[in-house]
Design a protein around this motif. Structure first.
Motif, short mmCIF file in Angstrom:
data_model
loop_
_atom_site.label_atom_id
_atom_site.label_comp_id
_atom_site.label_asym_id
_atom_site.label_seq_id
_atom_site.Cartn_x
_atom_site.Cartn_y
_atom_site.Cartn_z
N TYR A 130 0.83 -1.27 -0.08
CA TYR A 130 -0.05 0.04 -0.04
C TYR A 130 0.68 1.21 0.09
O TYR A 130 0.59 2.10 -0.83
N LYS A 131 1.88 1.40 1.01
CA LYS A 131 2.73 2.63 1.02
C LYS A 131 3.35 2.53 -0.30
O LYS A 131 3.60 3.65 -0.88
N SER A 174 1.26 3.81 -3.01
CA SER A 174 0.76 5.28 -2.60
C SER A 174 2.03 6.24 -3.13
O SER A 174 1.76 7.27 -3.55
N ASN A 175 3.14 5.88 -2.71
CA ASN A 175 4.48 6.61 -3.26
C ASN A 175 4.39 6.66 -4.60
O ASN A 175 4.81 7.79 -5.16
N ALA A 207 2.09 9.19 -5.82
CA ALA A 207 2.38 10.33 -5.54
C ALA A 207 3.63 10.89 -6.54
O ALA A 207 3.46 12.07 -6.97
N GLN A 219 -1.20 12.14 1.99
CA GLN A 219 -1.08 10.92 0.87
C GLN A 219 -1.50 9.61 1.67
O GLN A 219 -2.09 8.59 1.12
N MET A 220 -1.03 9.29 2.89
CA MET A 220 -1.46 8.17 3.72
C MET A 220 -2.84 8.48 4.51
O MET A 220 -3.10 9.35 5.06
#
Lengths: 461, 461
Positions: free
Chosen positions: A25-26, A29-30, A33, B192-193
Motif C-alpha cells: 500500500y505504501k 501510494s508513493n 504520488a 497521502q496516507m
C-alpha cells in the motif's frame, strides 16, 4: 496439538499477508504520488467533472449557468467551463470523411501496384456506389471520394456550429487555475440537494466515455441496480441456460433444423466428436464472451471513464471465477461426494467439510501449476494475435498505416488479468496452511507473471 | 383477487411513503440551509477538526507543525490553528476552586438564614476537613474556602502555562478566514496516507468531546468494532443474563447473602410480590439503564461531538427495540404458537407465518395506542422530574443559582425519542396493509407527538 499448530500457522500467514499488504500500500501510494508530482501539465489535474446540471432558466444556455454557478462559488480559482455537447451528427460526417480518406489511400496503393506489375498505365480502381459496392453506378474510386470529401466539409462545419450552440448536454468539465483548487473542488459538495451539481474528479481526456456523461443520477442508480442483478443471475445460474441450450440443440435436432449440415454431421467421426463436446463448446464460447459482456454491462452503468469501467468489470469477473472455481469446486465436490453422510447427520457437516476439503487441495494445486506453465506459455507466444495479424496483412492491408493498425498489440486486458491473479492469491492463501506445498507454485506464478507482464508491456509500448 | 388487492395496497402505501419522504427531505434540507445562511458568526463554520497529526520532528512543537502544514496547503485562506491540549490537571484545580466558590455561596446562605431566625449573631457554618466532612479538624467554612482559593489560584496559572507548552495533543482545530474555505477544506483529503491528517467538520464548541479528540485512527476503528460487537451481543442475547440473574438471586439466596434484608423479606406480602416480580424488576432496571449504557458505549467509540454520540446511540437503540419488540414479538409469537406445525411440515413455514402474522396486529395495535395515550400523558406531566426537583429544593438548594440548576428541564432525550418514533413508523407501515385501522392511531401518535414535543421544547428553552 495438531489444532494449535494449524491455528498458529493461520495467524502467521495472516500477519505476514497484512504486513506485505501494508508495505505494498505504501509503495503504490508513493508511486502514485511520484506520478502526480511530475511537472508535466495534464489537463485532468486542473479539471473536475460536473454532472446533473439542473435545467437553466429559459434565457440562459447551460454553459452560461455552469459558468455563473462556479464563478460565484470559486471566484479566485475558476478558469473556464466546457459543456459536454452531443456531436453525434457532426461525428458521423467526420467519420465518413475519414472513411473516404482511407479509401483514397487504399485505392492509390492498389493503383500503384497495378502500374508496376503489367502496364505503365495501370488500372484505376473503381467501385459501385450502391449497397456494399455490389450495385449502382460504377465510379473511379479516387475521384469519387475526393468529390465526396469536398461536399462533406462545409456540412461538417455547419453541423459543428449548430451542435455547440443547441446540443449542450447537462454535464460539463470545469477548469481551475491550480491543481490544488481542482482537487479540492472535486471532493466538495456543491449543491444543497444531492441530485444536482454532482462533482467528481475529471478522467483523462482519452478515457472519457462521452455517452455516459449526460446520464442523470437516477438513471445511473437504476442502471447500476439492474446491472448488478444481471451479474448476480449470471454468476449464480449461468450453468442453467448452457445446459438448456445443449439439451435443446442435440445433433438430431440440428440436422432437422439446418438440413445443409447433414453432409458434415452424418460422417461418423464428426458425429461422435460433436455429440461428446457440444455442451463443452457452449461453455467455452460462454467463457470466451463473458469478459466482453461484463465490460459492456459495466459501461452501461453510466461510469464516466474507461479505466473505471475496466475496474468495475474486473470486480464482476472476480466474483464469477471465485464463485464458480473456488467456492463452486471446493464446496461442490466435497458436498456432493459426501451428500449421503450429510443428509443422515446434518450437524456433522463441519466434520465432513473438514475431512473432505483438504482433498480438494490437489485440484487447486494442479490449477495453479497449469496457470503458471501453460497459461503463461500461451500468453507469451501470442499465437492467436499472430495468426490474425498475418491473415490481415495478406488479404486486407495495403497501406503502411493499415499494417501498423493491424500490428497494434491491444491493451493488457486488465479486466481478466487482475481477477485471475486475485483468484490465484485467494487459492494460495486459503490452502497455504492445509498444503504448504502450494506456496512455491504461487510464488513461481507471480514471479513469472511479473517478468512476462513486463515483457508484454514493453512490447506494447 | 384478494392477492391483487393487497399487492396494489402495498404499492400505494410505498409510493405515498416515498413521496412524503422526498417532500420532507426537501423541507429539512431547506431548514438546514436557512439555518446555515443566517448572518451570525458561528465559530464552527470557520473551522475544521484535524486528527491523527503525525509526530513532528524533535525541534518542532505540534502547533508549529500544524501551522506550517496548513499554511502551505491553504496559503490564502489559513487563519490560525489551535492545538488540543491536555488540561486535566489544570481543570482539576479549576474544578476545586469552583467547588469552594459554590461552598462559600451555600455557607453564606445558611449563615444568613440562621441570623434572621434566632439571634442577630447567627452561627457561622463549619465543616471538618477530612473524609466526607466526617473527620479531621473543624474549620469555619467561609474563611477556610477563601484561603483555599487563594492558595489554588497561582497553582492554576502555573499548570495552565505548562499544559499549553508541554501537553499538546495530536489533534487541532484549524480556522480559516472564510466559510467556503473551511467547508471545502473539511471535505478534502489532506495527506497521502489515510492514517495521517484526517480532517472533519468542526463540531460546535459546547459539543466537543475533548477526551475523544486525540484518539488515533486505529484506536477509533478498534473501539468501534468492539462496541459494535458488544451492542450486537446485547441486542441479540440480553435475555440470557437477565434470566440468569433472576435465577441466581432468588429470594432464598438473597436472604442468605444479605441477612439484613431478612426483616423486610420475611413478611409474607413483600415475599409474594418480590418472588413474582423479581425477573420483571431486573428487566425494567435493564431497560431503564440501556439508553445511558448505549450513549456511553457510543462515546467510547471516539466520536468527536456530543450530537454524533446521540445519533450513534439512537441507531443502536433502534436496532434493539426493532429486534426485540417488532421482530421478536412478531416472529416469536407466530413461530412458538405454531412450532409443532412447522416441525412437521418445514416448507409450510410461509403459510404458517401468513396465517399467524395478521393475528399479531392486535398486539401492535394496542402498543401504538398505549404509546399514544399513556406514554404522552406521562411525558407531559413530567412527574419524575417534578418530584426530584421538589426534593432537591427542600433539602439541598440554598442559593438562587442552585434552585435554577435543579429546575433545568434537561435535554429532549433524542437518543430514545427518535428510535421510539421510528419503531412506531415501522410498525404502522408494516401493518398498514393487513390492518388499515392502525393508520389513524399512527397519525394520532405523530400529531399529538408534534404538539407535545413543541410544548416541551418551548418549556425547555
Amino acid at each position: 496439538m495438531r489444532l494449535w499448530a494449524f491455528i498458529s500457522a493461520v495467524y502467521w500467514v495472516s500477519f505476514v499477508t497484512y504486513f506485505i499488504l501494508w508495505r505494498s500500500y505504501k509503495h503504490v501510494s508513493n508511486l502514485r504520488a511520484a506520478a502526480r508530482s511530475t511537472s508535466g501539465v495534464k489537463p485532468q489535474e486542473f479539471a473536475m467533472l460536473v454532472r446533473d446540471v439542473p435545467i437553466p432558466p429559459p434565457d440562459q444556455t447551460i454553459k452560461d449557468s455552469v459558468d455563473s454557478y462556479f464563478r460565484a462559488l470559486h471566484p479566485d480559482t475558476f478558469y473556464k467551463a466546457m459543456v459536454v455537447t452531443d456531436i453525434t451528427k457532426a461525428d458521423k460526417i467526420f467519420q465518413e470523411i475519414e472513411g473516404h480518406k482511407r479509401k483514397i489511400a487504399h485505392a492509390e496503393a492498389v493503383y500503384a501496384e497495378s502500374k508496376t506489375a503489367n502496364r505503365s498505365e495501370g488500372t484505376r480502381p473503381t467501385h459501385k456506389t450502391g449497397f456494399l459496392g455490389l450495385i449502382g453506378k460504377k465510379v473511379d474510386t479516387i475521384e469519387y471520394c475526393n468529390e465526396q470529401i469536398k461536399d462533406f466539409l462545409p456540412k461538417l462545419e455547419d453541423e459543428r456550429k449548430s451542435a455547440l450552440s443547441e446540443k449542450q448536454q447537462r454535464a460539463a468539465f470545469v477548469f481551475f487555475n491550480s491543481r490544488a483548487a481542482a482537487a479540492s473542488a472535486s471532493q466538495t459538495l456543491h449543491a444543497q440537494m444531492f441530485d444536482e451539481w454532482t462533482v467528481a474528479e475529471a478522467p483523462e481526456p482519452r478515457e472519457v466515455i462521452w455517452a455516459n456523461l449526460p446520464r442523470k443520477i437516477y438513471d445511473r442508480h437504476t442502471r447500476q441496480t439492474v446491472v448488478y442483478l444481471i451479474v448476480f443471475v449470471t454468476v449464480a445460474f449461468y450453468m442453467i441456460p448452457i445446459t438448456a441450450i445443449s439439451a435443446v440443440t442435440t445433433l438430431e435436432k440440428l440436422r432437422e433444423k439446418l438440413p445443409f449440415l447433414k453432409v458434415v454431421v452424418d460422417q461418423p467421426f464428426v458425429k461422435t466428436v460433436l455429440q461428446a463436446y457440444l455442451p463443452q463448446i457452449a461453455l467455452i464460447v460462454f467463457l470466451a464472451v463473458l469478459p466482453t459482456l461484463l465490460v459492456s454491462l459495466s459501461k452501461s452503468e453510466g461510469i464516466p471513464s474507461q479505466s473505471h469501467v475496466v475496474r468495475a468489470a474486473s470486480g464482476k469477473y472476480f466474483y464469477f471465477i471465485v464463485f464458480n472455481v473456488f467456492i463452486g469446486y471446493a464446496i461442490g465436490s466435497s458436498l456432493f461426494s459426501a451428500l449421503e453422510k450429510v443428509i443422515k447427520n446434518p450437524p456433522g457437516i463441519f466434520m465432513t467439510l473438514a475431512t473432505r476439503l483438504p482433498g480438494n487441495a490437489t485440484f487447486f494445486f494442479t490449477f495453479v501449476a497449469l496457470r503458471c506453465f501453460v497459461g503463461y506459455g500461451l500468453e507469451l507466444s501470442r499465437l492467436v494475435p499472430l495468426i490474425i495479424f498475418h491473415l490481415k496483412r495478406k488479404y486486407q492491408c495495403k497501406t503502411e498505416e493499415e499494417v501498423r493498425a493491424a500490428w497494434v498489440p491491444g491493451n493488457l486486458r486488465y479486466n481478466t488479468r487482475v481477477p485471475n491473479d486475485m483468484l490465484i492469491v485467494t487459492i494460495v492463501l486459503c490452502y497455504s496452511v492445509i498444503t504448504p506445498l502450494i506456496l512455491p507454485f504461487g510464488v513461481a506464478y507471480f514471479a513469472l507473471g511479473w517478468l512476462i507482464a513486463k515483457n508484454q508491456a514493453c512490447m506494447a509500448s
